[in-house]
Write a protein that holds these residues in place. Structure first.
Motif, PDB file in Angstrom:
ATOM      1  N   UNK A 302     -19.630 -37.860  12.418  1.00 39.51           N
ATOM      2  CA  UNK A 302     -18.628 -37.369  11.793  1.00 39.51           C
ATOM      3  C   UNK A 302     -17.577 -37.017  12.142  1.00 39.51           C
ATOM      4  N   UNK A 303     -17.478 -36.136  13.249  1.00 39.78           N
ATOM      5  CA  UNK A 303     -16.521 -36.115  14.138  1.00 39.78           C
ATOM      6  C   UNK A 303     -15.576 -37.191  14.749  1.00 39.78           C
ATOM      7  N   UNK A 304     -16.528 -37.973  15.101  1.00 46.39           N
ATOM      8  CA  UNK A 304     -16.016 -39.111  15.797  1.00 46.39           C
ATOM      9  C   UNK A 304     -15.345 -40.065  14.930  1.00 46.39           C
ATOM     10  N   UNK A 305     -15.854 -40.198  13.572  1.00 41.95           N
ATOM     11  CA  UNK A 305     -14.948 -40.912  12.519  1.00 41.95           C
ATOM     12  C   UNK A 305     -13.445 -40.279  12.317  1.00 41.95           C
ATOM     13  N   UNK A 306     -13.487 -38.708  12.077  1.00 43.01           N
ATOM     14  CA  UNK A 306     -12.591 -37.850  11.860  1.00 43.01           C
ATOM     15  C   UNK A 306     -11.332 -38.258  13.034  1.00 43.01           C
ATOM     16  N   UNK A 307     -12.094 -38.378  14.317  1.00 47.07           N
ATOM     17  CA  UNK A 307     -11.090 -38.376  15.533  1.00 47.07           C
ATOM     18  C   UNK A 307     -10.420 -39.817  15.373  1.00 47.07           C
ATOM     19  N   UNK A 308     -11.236 -40.863  15.115  1.00 45.30           N
ATOM     20  CA  UNK A 308     -10.792 -42.261  15.078  1.00 45.30           C
ATOM     21  C   UNK A 308      -9.626 -42.240  13.860  1.00 45.30           C
ATOM     22  N   UNK A 362     -17.305 -34.394  25.821  1.00 45.40           N
ATOM     23  CA  UNK A 362     -17.379 -35.815  26.077  1.00 45.40           C
ATOM     24  C   UNK A 362     -16.004 -36.458  26.336  1.00 45.40           C
ATOM     25  N   UNK A 363     -14.947 -36.187  25.710  1.00 36.72           N
ATOM     26  CA  UNK A 363     -13.626 -36.712  25.501  1.00 36.72           C
ATOM     27  C   UNK A 363     -12.732 -36.362  26.909  1.00 36.72           C
ATOM     28  N   UNK A 364     -13.214 -35.247  27.294  1.00 34.01           N
ATOM     29  CA  UNK A 364     -12.670 -34.610  28.660  1.00 34.01           C
ATOM     30  C   UNK A 364     -13.278 -35.696  29.871  1.00 34.01           C
ATOM     31  N   UNK A 365     -14.567 -35.821  29.698  1.00 30.17           N
ATOM     32  CA  UNK A 365     -15.025 -36.584  30.793  1.00 30.17           C
ATOM     33  C   UNK A 365     -14.927 -38.130  30.797  1.00 30.17           C
ATOM     34  N   UNK A 366     -14.838 -38.630  29.603  1.00 36.71           N
ATOM     35  CA  UNK A 366     -15.030 -40.165  29.517  1.00 36.71           C
ATOM     36  C   UNK A 366     -13.884 -40.763  28.928  1.00 36.71           C
ATOM     37  N   UNK A 367     -13.189 -40.058  28.005  1.00 38.12           N
ATOM     38  CA  UNK A 367     -12.442 -40.630  27.076  1.00 38.12           C
ATOM     39  C   UNK A 367     -12.700 -41.354  25.899  1.00 38.12           C
ATOM     40  N   UNK A 368     -13.068 -40.402  24.748  1.00 38.77           N
ATOM     41  CA  UNK A 368     -13.444 -41.246  23.643  1.00 38.77           C
ATOM     42  C   UNK A 368     -12.867 -42.472  22.990  1.00 38.77           C
ATOM     43  N   UNK A 369     -11.640 -42.473  23.136  1.00 44.21           N
ATOM     44  CA  UNK A 369     -10.910 -43.774  22.923  1.00 44.21           C
ATOM     45  C   UNK A 369     -11.269 -44.963  23.756  1.00 44.21           C
ATOM     46  N   UNK A 370     -11.883 -44.821  24.883  1.00 46.64           N
ATOM     47  CA  UNK A 370     -12.135 -45.799  25.745  1.00 46.64           C
ATOM     48  C   UNK A 370     -13.267 -46.777  25.060  1.00 46.64           C
TER      49      UNK A 370
END
Length: 533
Positions: A302-308, A362-370
């Protein structure tokens, strides 16, 4: 001095006089042949054009997909006649001499960037064949930059293996040697990509041919010693270049360069015990973090979809389910690749943390937009190369058991651009390693003991006058200047000897913050400024 530099100037230039054109040769993207299925050796069948980069250096190794059966309409492109008197006249300004090289377009610091003291900065393009076996067909402009100090000083030939930065930044070697620096963008990374693109021409041999032609062109100006260098994919790229053209440069320094296999099982074995007993607590913390994120799968999705939606990103290539699992797997990998154990308890939340904290880590370590369509597409060329020749790490996921619902999908072939066929060439990387072990000379490899890519490090074997150094506790940013004092002094002494430089009483200071920006898939957002941390 490398053997090629001892040729008479006119002989070096002759291959550049017969280049042929930038127009597409009837390529149809819908009929691109299967990469890796053609048995043509790039650069060996020259169609009588005499284009630089066609010699095989006696390797006899076939390169997949260099012809592809695409009909060719000669473009008629003509670089014009070179004036060797201008190119070799050291009394003339360097800009005048550069512009006299056929196929080289030059602008001096067009963006008005701040240039290091003692240097001039140029952004250039060099006209290259899309297929070095058929230089009379389609061509493209390869972007390069040049930091010029003096034409008699050593030249550092540098590449990241991806895009090239148009900012005037100096690599560690350039700083250590007070050298000139020629930085090269890898083929098929925009804007250095043919249009339309025949992906079967994206091979390690075609890339080596690019570097060969560029090197031969610039050696008319830069008559000092040459050393090639790069980190990670850039490091392996310059080793590939040496394998096919061993005498084009005098030495090679490759940082954190892997020589991987398809679905390479050395990577999970390394990650399971990385850091040994001293880092057991950090490994446990990371494993607990991974399990907790996947246990909260629905909330994380759910958070990932909101982030997207907030970032205006789409995830059609992977889908959110796979993207989340890959992010969890890659967070562990990225921590050891780019972070440091001393920040383990700070940067990796414990299992009681909020959903927001877990997601942010997760976003800090790998970048979820990747893992978005945009993030993947920016590195399509790398993923294609991994699927065709370079290989990739086997996902370290077995310890997560049934929490992984899409096992075996965090792989190079899954990420390779859709609709572009390929057949993996299992002989490609062993051929490179065999050359290093049997014929290699004046090679230096630098690795970090905690970096997962070290699990696929080169083996020196019987390589002559070659060295392997490890930065204990180092990650993917490991450099010579981070070695212990004795090893650092030895590495610098070897480098100076190769470059014909007398030992210095006080070595130049190196600032890693001055190095070129980093390009890489799954690069943490905090490092996208190019700083090494």
């Amino acid at each position: 001095m490398a053997r090629a530099a001892r040729f008479p100037h006119l002989l070096l230039l002759l291959p550049l006089l017969a280049l042929a054109g930038p127009v597409a040769c009837g390529d149809d993207p819908d009929t691109t042949p299967d990469s890796g299925t053609q048995g043509v050796d790039a650069g060996t069948g020259d169609s009588g054009t005499g284009d630089a980069g066609t010699g095989d250096s006696g390797t006899g190794t076939e390169d997949a997909g260099t012809d592809g059966g695409v009909a060719c309409t000669p473009s008629g492109w003509d670089a014009g006649t070179a004036d060797t008197g201008v190119i070799t006249d050291t009394s003339l300004d360097i800009l005048v001499r550069l512009r006299a090289i056929p196929g080289l377009s030059v602008q001096e610091n067009p963006n008005g960037a701040r240039v290091p003291a003692g240097y001039r900065f140029f952004i250039m393009t060099f006209n290259q064949p899309s297929d070095h076996a058929h230089p009379e067909c389609q061509r493209f402009e390869q972007r390069v930059t040049l930091l010029h100090a003096a034409d008699t000083k050593p030249l550092v030939l540098s590449t990241g293996g991806y895009n090239v930065s148009v900012a005037p930044s100096r690599s560690e070697l350039t700083q250590l040697l007070s050298a000139n620096q020629l930085s090269v963008e890898h083929r098929f990374f925009p804007p250095s990509i043919p249009s339309p693109a025949d992906w079967s021409h994206l091979t390690v041999r075609q890339s080596a041919d690019d570097f060969h032609r560029l090197t031969q062109a610039l050696k008319l100006l830069y008559t000092g010693k040459w050393v090639s260098t790069g980190a990670s994919k850039g490091g392996e790229t310059v080793v590939f270049f040496r394998r096919y053209y061993p005498d084009d440069v005098d030495a090679t320094v490759a940082y954190v360069a892997p020589i991987a296999r398809r679905d390479d099982d050395r990577f999970p074995a390394f990650q399971a015990v990385v850091g040994g007993d001293a880092q057991a607590a950090c490994r446990e913390r990371l494993w607990a973090f991974q399990r907790e994120v996947l246990t909260r799968r629905e909330k994380m999705l759910e958070r990932y979809r909101t982030y997207a939606a907030e970032q205006q990103l789409t995830f059609t290539r992977l889908g959110f389910e796979r993207a989340l699992e890959h992010a969890v797997i890659e967070t562990y990998f990225a921590f050891w690749q780019y972070d440091v154990p001393s920040r383990c308890s700070t940067n990796i939340p414990d299992p009681t943390a909020t959903d927001e904290a877990l997601f942010a880590a997760m976003d800090y370590e790998v970048g979820l937009d990747s893992f978005s369509d945009k993030g993947i597409a920016g590195y399509d060329a790398y993923y294609y190369q991994a699927a065709l020749e370079l290989g990739w790490p086997q996902p370290y996921e077995a310890h997560l058991g049934a929490l992984i619902q899409h096992p075996g999908t965090d792989t190079g072939d899954v990420y390779s651009p859709p609709g572009i066929p390929f057949v993996f060439r299992p002989e490609a990387m062993p051929d490179i390693q065999d050359w290093v072990s049997v014929h290699g000379e004046r090679l230096m490899f630098i690795y970090g003991s905690l970096d997962p890519w070290t699990s696929a490090a080169y083996v020196l074997g019987n390589a002559q006058d070659s060295f392997f150094y490890t930065v204990e506790g180092g990650n993917h940013g490991s450099r010579i200047s981070q070695l212990p004092a004795e090893a650092q002094a030895a590495a610098k002494a070897n480098l100076n000897r190769w470059m014909g430089i007398a030992p210095l009483k006080r070595a130049p200071k190196v600032s890693l913050a001055e190095e070129p920006p980093t390009f890489a898939p799954h690069l943490p957002p905090r490092l996208r400024s190019g700083l090494h941390r």
